[in-house]
Design a protein around this motif. Sequence first.
Motif, PDB file in Angstrom:
ATOM      1  N   GLU A 127      -0.454  -7.107  -1.791  1.00 24.02           N
ATOM      2  CA  GLU A 127       0.139  -6.245  -0.764  1.00 24.02           C
ATOM      3  C   GLU A 127       0.327  -7.011   0.539  1.00 24.02           C
ATOM      4  O   GLU A 127       1.346  -6.870   1.206  1.00 24.02           O
ATOM      5  N   PHE A 150       4.519  -2.057  -8.516  1.00 23.17           N
ATOM      6  CA  PHE A 150       3.560  -1.381  -7.645  1.00 23.17           C
ATOM      7  C   PHE A 150       2.132  -1.543  -8.160  1.00 23.17           C
ATOM      8  O   PHE A 150       1.208  -0.919  -7.654  1.00 23.17           O
ATOM      9  N   ALA A 172       3.289  -9.338   0.126  1.00 22.48           N
ATOM     10  CA  ALA A 172       4.536  -8.564   0.156  1.00 22.48           C
ATOM     11  C   ALA A 172       4.876  -8.157   1.582  1.00 22.48           C
ATOM     12  O   ALA A 172       6.039  -8.247   2.000  1.00 22.48           O
ATOM     13  N   GLN A 173       3.876  -7.744   2.341  1.00 19.36           N
ATOM     14  CA  GLN A 173       4.120  -7.345   3.741  1.00 19.36           C
ATOM     15  C   GLN A 173       4.556  -8.552   4.566  1.00 19.36           C
ATOM     16  O   GLN A 173       5.482  -8.442   5.381  1.00 19.36           O
ATOM     17  N   ILE A 210      -5.050  -6.921  -5.642  1.00 22.81           N
ATOM     18  CA  ILE A 210      -4.061  -5.954  -5.164  1.00 22.81           C
ATOM     19  C   ILE A 210      -3.898  -6.064  -3.650  1.00 22.81           C
ATOM     20  O   ILE A 210      -2.772  -6.090  -3.141  1.00 22.81           O
TER      21      ILE A 210
END
Length: 165
Positions: A153, A115, A156-157, A149
């Motif tokens: 993200e 994360f 990842a999406q 970051i």
Amino acid sequence: MPPSTCVRISRAGPRSTRATSTPARGGEEKPVDVAFVQLDQIARDEGLTSCAFIKLDIEHAEFPALRGGGQLLKDLRPVICFENTPRHAARLNGYTMAEFSGFFEDLDYDLYDIFLNKMTRRRLAYDKFLPSYYLACPAERGALSEAFIASAEAMAQAFMDTAEG
């Protein structure tokens, strides 16, 4: 669909690993000797002068593999992405959480969880639940930027959207 096999890995000696192969649908376990080479040896043999990124997912043996690459990490400073269930892997491989976190500290690497939260010696020692995926970055690169970051993200999406579709 091709048949799959489950492989269990255990140390057989100083230069080899014992793997036990079991067909997924049952059947007889068959031990297999698997030779291994340390990351530092690969770097020397190949004459590596740069290495930007290392990805490891080797069934609880990531930290021993990284230990075998200490000189490569010190000299070439790659970013490392690896899967590791720290406490379970530590029990299997005979190291402590202090050794795990100290390894990265000694090499001046910052350790992040999946994360992108910074991992500390305290978190590794005391958090009840630890994630299984990590990113280790050379400290001289600085803290993870907001742009990095946001990019991670978004990737990842996109992956999740593809997996669901």
